[in-house]
Design a protein around this motif. Structure first.
Motif, PDB file in Angstrom:
ATOM      1  N   GLY A   1     -26.870  69.163  19.904  1.00  0.00           N
ATOM      2  CA  GLY A   1     -27.767  70.318  20.000  1.00  0.00           C
ATOM      3  C   GLY A   1     -29.028  69.992  20.783  1.00  0.00           C
ATOM      4  O   GLY A   1     -29.499  70.806  21.584  1.00  0.00           O
ATOM      5  N   ALA A   2     -29.563  68.799  20.584  1.00  0.00           N
ATOM      6  CA  ALA A   2     -30.757  68.384  21.333  1.00  0.00           C
ATOM      7  C   ALA A   2     -30.452  68.310  22.827  1.00  0.00           C
ATOM      8  O   ALA A   2     -31.259  68.749  23.657  1.00  0.00           O
ATOM      9  CB  ALA A   2     -31.254  67.031  20.819  1.00  0.00           C
ATOM     10  N   MET A   3     -29.284  67.790  23.170  1.00  0.00           N
ATOM     11  CA  MET A   3     -28.916  67.713  24.590  1.00  0.00           C
ATOM     12  C   MET A   3     -28.679  69.103  25.177  1.00  0.00           C
ATOM     13  O   MET A   3     -29.055  69.364  26.325  1.00  0.00           O
ATOM     14  CB  MET A   3     -27.696  66.809  24.763  1.00  0.00           C
ATOM     15  CG  MET A   3     -28.031  65.345  24.525  1.00  0.00           C
ATOM     16  SD  MET A   3     -26.645  64.230  24.835  1.00  0.00           S
ATOM     17  CE  MET A   3     -25.689  64.480  23.343  1.00  0.00           C
ATOM     18  N   LEU A   4     -28.083  70.000  24.387  1.00  0.00           N
ATOM     19  CA  LEU A   4     -27.895  71.374  24.855  1.00  0.00           C
ATOM     20  C   LEU A   4     -29.243  72.064  25.057  1.00  0.00           C
ATOM     21  O   LEU A   4     -29.430  72.816  26.023  1.00  0.00           O
ATOM     22  CB  LEU A   4     -27.032  72.165  23.871  1.00  0.00           C
ATOM     23  CG  LEU A   4     -25.573  71.734  23.799  1.00  0.00           C
ATOM     24  CD1 LEU A   4     -24.868  72.478  22.669  1.00  0.00           C
ATOM     25  CD2 LEU A   4     -24.869  71.968  25.124  1.00  0.00           C
ATOM     26  N   TRP A   5     -30.191  71.800  24.160  1.00  0.00           N
ATOM     27  CA  TRP A   5     -31.541  72.367  24.301  1.00  0.00           C
ATOM     28  C   TRP A   5     -32.179  71.866  25.586  1.00  0.00           C
ATOM     29  O   TRP A   5     -32.813  72.629  26.315  1.00  0.00           O
ATOM     30  CB  TRP A   5     -32.394  72.002  23.090  1.00  0.00           C
ATOM     31  CG  TRP A   5     -33.803  72.464  23.221  1.00  0.00           C
ATOM     32  CD1 TRP A   5     -34.292  73.707  22.930  1.00  0.00           C
ATOM     33  CD2 TRP A   5     -34.909  71.701  23.707  1.00  0.00           C
ATOM     34  NE1 TRP A   5     -35.640  73.754  23.202  1.00  0.00           N
ATOM     35  CE2 TRP A   5     -36.040  72.539  23.684  1.00  0.00           C
ATOM     36  CE3 TRP A   5     -35.052  70.402  24.162  1.00  0.00           C
ATOM     37  CZ2 TRP A   5     -37.286  72.102  24.096  1.00  0.00           C
ATOM     38  CZ3 TRP A   5     -36.292  69.971  24.571  1.00  0.00           C
ATOM     39  CH2 TRP A   5     -37.394  70.831  24.535  1.00  0.00           C
ATOM     40  N   MET A   6     -32.012  70.570  25.872  1.00  0.00           N
ATOM     41  CA  MET A   6     -32.568  70.012  27.106  1.00  0.00           C
ATOM     42  C   MET A   6     -31.949  70.687  28.329  1.00  0.00           C
ATOM     43  O   MET A   6     -32.650  71.011  29.292  1.00  0.00           O
ATOM     44  CB  MET A   6     -32.322  68.504  27.175  1.00  0.00           C
ATOM     45  CG  MET A   6     -33.155  67.698  26.208  1.00  0.00           C
ATOM     46  SD  MET A   6     -32.710  65.941  26.182  1.00  0.00           S
ATOM     47  CE  MET A   6     -32.978  65.493  27.868  1.00  0.00           C
ATOM     48  N   THR A   7     -30.640  70.899  28.290  1.00  0.00           N
ATOM     49  CA  THR A   7     -29.955  71.556  29.406  1.00  0.00           C
ATOM     50  C   THR A   7     -30.501  72.965  29.617  1.00  0.00           C
ATOM     51  O   THR A   7     -30.801  73.368  30.746  1.00  0.00           O
ATOM     52  CB  THR A   7     -28.440  71.605  29.146  1.00  0.00           C
ATOM     53  OG1 THR A   7     -27.954  70.270  29.017  1.00  0.00           O
ATOM     54  CG2 THR A   7     -27.701  72.321  30.268  1.00  0.00           C
TER      55      THR A   7
ATOM     56  N   GLY B   1     -38.062  74.814  33.970  1.00  0.00           N
ATOM     57  CA  GLY B   1     -37.186  73.651  34.111  1.00  0.00           C
ATOM     58  C   GLY B   1     -37.728  72.545  34.990  1.00  0.00           C
ATOM     59  O   GLY B   1     -37.648  71.369  34.629  1.00  0.00           O
ATOM     60  N   GLU B   2     -38.258  72.905  36.143  1.00  0.00           N
ATOM     61  CA  GLU B   2     -38.774  71.871  37.039  1.00  0.00           C
ATOM     62  C   GLU B   2     -39.931  71.118  36.402  1.00  0.00           C
ATOM     63  O   GLU B   2     -40.009  69.893  36.490  1.00  0.00           O
ATOM     64  CB  GLU B   2     -39.207  72.485  38.362  1.00  0.00           C
ATOM     65  CG  GLU B   2     -38.047  72.918  39.232  1.00  0.00           C
ATOM     66  CD  GLU B   2     -38.498  73.493  40.566  1.00  0.00           C
ATOM     67  OE1 GLU B   2     -39.601  73.137  41.031  1.00  0.00           O
ATOM     68  OE2 GLU B   2     -37.733  74.292  41.131  1.00  0.00           O
ATOM     69  N   GLN B   3     -40.817  71.841  35.745  1.00  0.00           N
ATOM     70  CA  GLN B   3     -41.957  71.194  35.093  1.00  0.00           C
ATOM     71  C   GLN B   3     -41.476  70.299  33.951  1.00  0.00           C
ATOM     72  O   GLN B   3     -41.956  69.177  33.792  1.00  0.00           O
ATOM     73  CB  GLN B   3     -42.943  72.227  34.562  1.00  0.00           C
ATOM     74  CG  GLN B   3     -44.128  71.591  33.859  1.00  0.00           C
ATOM     75  CD  GLN B   3     -45.069  72.606  33.243  1.00  0.00           C
ATOM     76  OE1 GLN B   3     -44.776  73.790  33.183  1.00  0.00           O
ATOM     77  NE2 GLN B   3     -46.203  72.136  32.780  1.00  0.00           N
ATOM     78  N   ALA B   4     -40.540  70.790  33.147  1.00  0.00           N
ATOM     79  CA  ALA B   4     -40.019  69.993  32.032  1.00  0.00           C
ATOM     80  C   ALA B   4     -39.386  68.713  32.556  1.00  0.00           C
ATOM     81  O   ALA B   4     -39.638  67.626  32.017  1.00  0.00           O
ATOM     82  CB  ALA B   4     -39.003  70.798  31.229  1.00  0.00           C
ATOM     83  N   GLN B   5     -38.576  68.823  33.611  1.00  0.00           N
ATOM     84  CA  GLN B   5     -37.921  67.634  34.141  1.00  0.00           C
ATOM     85  C   GLN B   5     -38.938  66.640  34.698  1.00  0.00           C
ATOM     86  O   GLN B   5     -38.796  65.436  34.508  1.00  0.00           O
ATOM     87  CB  GLN B   5     -36.902  68.019  35.206  1.00  0.00           C
ATOM     88  CG  GLN B   5     -36.037  66.847  35.602  1.00  0.00           C
ATOM     89  CD  GLN B   5     -34.799  67.262  36.355  1.00  0.00           C
ATOM     90  OE1 GLN B   5     -34.533  68.443  36.555  1.00  0.00           O
ATOM     91  NE2 GLN B   5     -34.023  66.289  36.767  1.00  0.00           N
ATOM     92  N   ARG B   6     -39.968  67.136  35.347  1.00  0.00           N
ATOM     93  CA  ARG B   6     -41.025  66.230  35.849  1.00  0.00           C
ATOM     94  C   ARG B   6     -41.697  65.500  34.693  1.00  0.00           C
ATOM     95  O   ARG B   6     -41.929  64.285  34.763  1.00  0.00           O
ATOM     96  CB  ARG B   6     -42.068  67.007  36.654  1.00  0.00           C
ATOM     97  CG  ARG B   6     -41.688  67.255  38.090  1.00  0.00           C
ATOM     98  CD  ARG B   6     -42.871  67.733  38.922  1.00  0.00           C
ATOM     99  NE  ARG B   6     -43.553  68.894  38.360  1.00  0.00           N
ATOM    100  CZ  ARG B   6     -43.198  70.165  38.581  1.00  0.00           C
ATOM    101  NH1 ARG B   6     -42.177  70.438  39.357  1.00  0.00           N
ATOM    102  NH2 ARG B   6     -43.878  71.151  38.040  1.00  0.00           N
TER     103      ARG B   6
END
Length: 72
Positions: free
Chosen positions: A30-36, A44-49
């Motif tokens: 679930g945590a990985m799905l939330w990250m996706t 998304g771009e800000q989170a990934q940075r």
């Protein structure tokens, strides 16, 4: 793009997520799905940075610790 399943599992363990969730596979998934979903969102771009910066800092700190003879 699937490279190796060992890398994500190792990073979940290294980050402490596996211990924090008491090895709950559903919670970890679930945590990985939330990250996706987060990466696919407008933020998304800000989170990934931010995640990349945090991960890089952690890897750098571990490298310094290892060079000084301390293990993490």
């Amino acid at each position: 793009m699937q490279k190796s399943i060992a890398l994500p599992i190792g990073l979940l363990v290294k980050a402490g997520i596996v211990d924090l969730t008491n090895y709950d596979r559903a919670a970890n998934y679930g945590a990985m799905l939330w990250m996706t979903a987060k990466v696919q969102s407008p933020e998304g771009e800000q989170a990934q940075r931010l995640w990349t910066e945090k991960g890089s800092q952690a890897f750098d700190a571990e490298g310094r610790d290892e060079r000084m003879g301390r293990r993490t």
